[in-house]
Design a protein around this motif. Structure first.
Motif, mmCIF file in Angstrom:
data_model
loop_
_atom_site.group_PDB
_atom_site.id
_atom_site.type_symbol
_atom_site.label_atom_id
_atom_site.label_comp_id
_atom_site.label_asym_id
_atom_site.label_seq_id
_atom_site.Cartn_x
_atom_site.Cartn_y
_atom_site.Cartn_z
ATOM 1 N N LYS A 1 1.281 -1.267 -0.307
ATOM 2 C CA LYS A 1 0.114 -0.340 -0.167
ATOM 3 C C LYS A 1 1.371 1.440 -0.752
ATOM 4 O O LYS A 1 1.990 1.048 0.554
ATOM 5 N N ASN B 1 -5.315 4.689 -1.416
ATOM 6 C CA ASN B 1 -6.038 3.815 -1.795
ATOM 7 C C ASN B 1 -5.143 3.136 -3.039
ATOM 8 O O ASN B 1 -5.544 2.634 -4.259
ATOM 9 N N GLU B 2 -3.613 3.549 -3.408
ATOM 10 C CA GLU B 2 -2.596 3.250 -4.637
ATOM 11 C C GLU B 2 -1.698 1.956 -4.015
ATOM 12 O O GLU B 2 -1.429 2.026 -2.827
#
Length: 161
Positions: A116, A122-123
């Motif tokens: 992560k 979120n990426e």
């Protein structure tokens, strides 16, 4: 090799062969990763460190290749396991390995570890690791970051004069 996760940038390692997911290889990765005896030999000076971030996914690929060490290989580590796959990972010292600049290394596996992103949860970030040995029939293998391999020397047949 591109992973199909949304928001992921694929990190191309230039190697192509079949790969298997970490769930498929979890049983076999235990047997394929090198083992280290509890006693530390002078040629294998090491320390144990905890990796700060756990890998979300690791994809392993079998290889049979050679490459050369990069000029700045000493800035990276030699690991017993792919970083992020175990809580405590053994790190070996370059000085204890009797290697030289641009030495040929033998690669038998590649791992693409997905983490992560620290900045944006979120990426995902991807890191390439290679399992190397310092001789063709070595019994001890080490995992190294992609930066240890000199990709320019690895592909010398691509150089035009």
């Amino acid at each position: 090799m591109a992973l199909g996760l949304a928001g992921c940038a694929a990190n191309s390692g230039g190697a192509s062969s079949s790969s298997k997911s970490s769930s498929e290889s979890s049983a076999s990765s235990t047997t394929t990763q090198s083992t280290t005896s509890s006693s530390t030999h002078d040629s294998q000076k090491s320390s144990i460190v905890s990796h700060h971030q756990r890998a979300v996914k690791v994809t392993y690929t079998n290889l049979s290749d050679t490459a050369r060490l990069d000029d700045e290989y000493r800035e990276e580590h030699l690991y017993q396991s792919v970083p992020g796959t175990v809580k405590q990972n053994r790190i070996y010292q370059w000085d204890a390995q009797n290697v030289s600049d641009h030495q040929t290394v033998y690669i038998d596996k590649k791992a693409v570890a997905t983490f992560k992103d620290d900045d944006d949860q979120n990426e995902y970030d991807h890191e390439d690791f290679y399992r190397i040995a310092f001789s063709k029939h070595a019994t001890h293998h080490y995992w190294v970051n992609d930066d240890v391999i000199d990709h320019d020397l690895h592909h010398d047949n691509d150089i035009d004069d």
